[in-house]
Design a protein around this motif. Structure first.
Motif, PDB file in Angstrom:
ATOM      1  N   ARG A  15       0.878  -1.164   0.000  1.00  0.00           N
ATOM      2  CA  ARG A  15       0.000   0.000   0.000  1.00  0.00           C
ATOM      3  C   ARG A  15       0.920   1.219   0.000  1.00  0.00           C
ATOM      4  NH1 ARG A  15      -4.891  -0.104   3.083  1.00  0.00           N
ATOM      5  NH2 ARG A  15      -3.724  -1.242   4.644  1.00  0.00           N
ATOM      6  N   ILE A  28      -2.530   3.466  -3.932  1.00  0.00           N
ATOM      7  CA  ILE A  28      -2.743   2.124  -4.469  1.00  0.00           C
ATOM      8  C   ILE A  28      -2.527   1.093  -3.374  1.00  0.00           C
ATOM      9  CG2 ILE A  28      -2.034   2.782  -6.800  1.00  0.00           C
ATOM     10  CD1 ILE A  28       0.566   1.085  -6.137  1.00  0.00           C
ATOM     11  N   GLY A  30      -2.420  -3.511  -3.172  1.00  0.00           N
ATOM     12  CA  GLY A  30      -2.659  -4.766  -3.860  1.00  0.00           C
ATOM     13  C   GLY A  30      -1.853  -5.912  -3.294  1.00  0.00           C
ATOM     14  N   TYR A  40       2.767  -4.004  -9.071  1.00  0.00           N
ATOM     15  CA  TYR A  40       2.313  -3.929 -10.459  1.00  0.00           C
ATOM     16  C   TYR A  40       0.817  -4.241 -10.565  1.00  0.00           C
ATOM     17  CZ  TYR A  40       1.707  -4.705 -15.391  1.00  0.00           C
ATOM     18  OH  TYR A  40       1.245  -4.633 -16.679  1.00  0.00           O
ATOM     19  N   THR A  41       0.352  -5.238  -9.820  1.00  0.00           N
ATOM     20  CA  THR A  41      -1.074  -5.582  -9.831  1.00  0.00           C
ATOM     21  C   THR A  41      -1.912  -4.394  -9.375  1.00  0.00           C
ATOM     22  OG1 THR A  41      -0.571  -7.912  -9.447  1.00  0.00           O
ATOM     23  CG2 THR A  41      -2.792  -7.176  -8.884  1.00  0.00           C
ATOM     24  N   ALA A  42      -1.457  -3.717  -8.323  1.00  0.00           N
ATOM     25  CA  ALA A  42      -2.186  -2.543  -7.817  1.00  0.00           C
ATOM     26  C   ALA A  42      -2.179  -1.409  -8.837  1.00  0.00           C
ATOM     27  CB  ALA A  42      -1.568  -2.078  -6.499  1.00  0.00           C
ATOM     28  N   LEU A  44      -1.802  -1.669 -12.095  1.00  0.00           N
ATOM     29  CA  LEU A  44      -2.617  -2.088 -13.237  1.00  0.00           C
ATOM     30  C   LEU A  44      -4.100  -1.925 -12.923  1.00  0.00           C
ATOM     31  CD1 LEU A  44      -2.376  -3.327 -16.068  1.00  0.00           C
ATOM     32  CD2 LEU A  44      -2.562  -5.560 -15.009  1.00  0.00           C
ATOM     33  N   LYS A  45      -4.494  -2.297 -11.723  1.00  0.00           N
ATOM     34  CA  LYS A  45      -5.897  -2.187 -11.313  1.00  0.00           C
ATOM     35  C   LYS A  45      -6.375  -0.733 -11.394  1.00  0.00           C
ATOM     36  CE  LYS A  45      -6.748  -2.233  -6.951  1.00  0.00           C
ATOM     37  NZ  LYS A  45      -6.788  -2.592  -5.543  1.00  0.00           N
ATOM     38  N   ASP A  46      -5.516   0.199 -11.000  1.00  0.00           N
ATOM     39  CA  ASP A  46      -5.931   1.601 -10.949  1.00  0.00           C
ATOM     40  C   ASP A  46      -5.663   2.397 -12.225  1.00  0.00           C
ATOM     41  OD1 ASP A  46      -6.958   1.362  -8.410  1.00  0.00           O
ATOM     42  OD2 ASP A  46      -5.103   1.965  -7.420  1.00  0.00           O
ATOM     43  N   SER A  48      -5.055   0.802 -15.672  1.00  0.00           N
ATOM     44  CA  SER A  48      -5.263   0.159 -16.979  1.00  0.00           C
ATOM     45  C   SER A  48      -6.501   0.668 -17.699  1.00  0.00           C
ATOM     46  CB  SER A  48      -5.311  -1.356 -16.841  1.00  0.00           C
ATOM     47  OG  SER A  48      -6.404  -1.738 -16.061  1.00  0.00           O
ATOM     48  N   SER A  52      -4.381   1.501 -21.555  1.00  0.00           N
ATOM     49  CA  SER A  52      -4.615   0.085 -21.858  1.00  0.00           C
ATOM     50  C   SER A  52      -3.324  -0.673 -22.173  1.00  0.00           C
ATOM     51  CB  SER A  52      -5.597  -0.048 -23.017  1.00  0.00           C
ATOM     52  OG  SER A  52      -5.089   0.593 -24.174  1.00  0.00           O
ATOM     53  N   ALA A  55      -1.681  -3.277 -19.652  1.00  0.00           N
ATOM     54  CA  ALA A  55      -2.120  -4.670 -19.545  1.00  0.00           C
ATOM     55  C   ALA A  55      -1.260  -5.595 -20.398  1.00  0.00           C
ATOM     56  CB  ALA A  55      -3.584  -4.787 -19.947  1.00  0.00           C
TER      57      ALA A  55
END
Length: 166
Positions: A15, A28, A30, A40-42, A44-46, A48, A52, A55
């Motif tokens: 976080r 962020i 994740g 990276y997941t966090a 990408l979630k916020d 992407s 785009s 992704a």
């Protein structure tokens, strides 16, 4: 920044607040398999939905080491510098290498990831802007501007290919 890891479950939680050049900040958080994956997941979630191309990024190689200690004239130990090396691939499997240096393994890791994400966001933003300029030039029947913008797109693509060969 908050980082939590469960070694038994191989799960990490990150976080933090990410600052952008335009003075905007994004909070962020994740989970992932390690702090790099969680970060990276966090991101990408916020991001992407707006960018785009994020992704399509794959992290294909990641290394953290203490090489270069003699180069930085630092004695090994608790104050030694580490370097994070992150190799990414985009949609067309073009590799780009990012480096970050810090006394913290986590900071070096996340700084390299931020540099990678920033690079792809900037590429997408520039391409979208040039595409709008090209469409506008076509609409106004301006072959001179069409040629200029087309050359800029070609040069941007060549620059990206050159950077990939690092």
């Amino acid at each position: 920044m908050e980082i939590k890891e469960s070694l038994a479950c191989e799960d990490s939680f990150v976080r933090c607040s990410v600052n952008f050049g335009n003075k905007k900040s994004l909070a962020i958080s994740g989970h992932g398999a390690g702090i790099l994956d969680a970060f990276y997941t966090a991101m990408l979630k916020d991001l992407s939905f707006k960018f785009s191309s994020l992704a399509n990024i794959k992290f294909v190689d990641f290394r953290v080491n203490a090489e270069g200690l003699s180069r930085y004239k630092v004695n090994p130990g608790s104050k030694a510098f580490v370097e994070a090396h992150l190799m990414t691939e985009g949609k067309k499997n073009k590799s780009v290498l990012f480096h970050a240096r810090s006394r913290s393994v986590n900071a070096a890791t996340l700084n390299a990831a931020c540099d990678a994400i920033e690079f792809y966001i900037n590429c997408e933003t520039a391409f979208v802007a040039l595409r709008k300029f090209l469409d506008n030039a076509k609409k106004r029947n301006r072959p001179d501007l069409i040629q200029v913008v087309t050359n800029k797109i070609i040069n941007m693509y060549k620059l990206k290919l050159t950077n990939n060969k690092q």
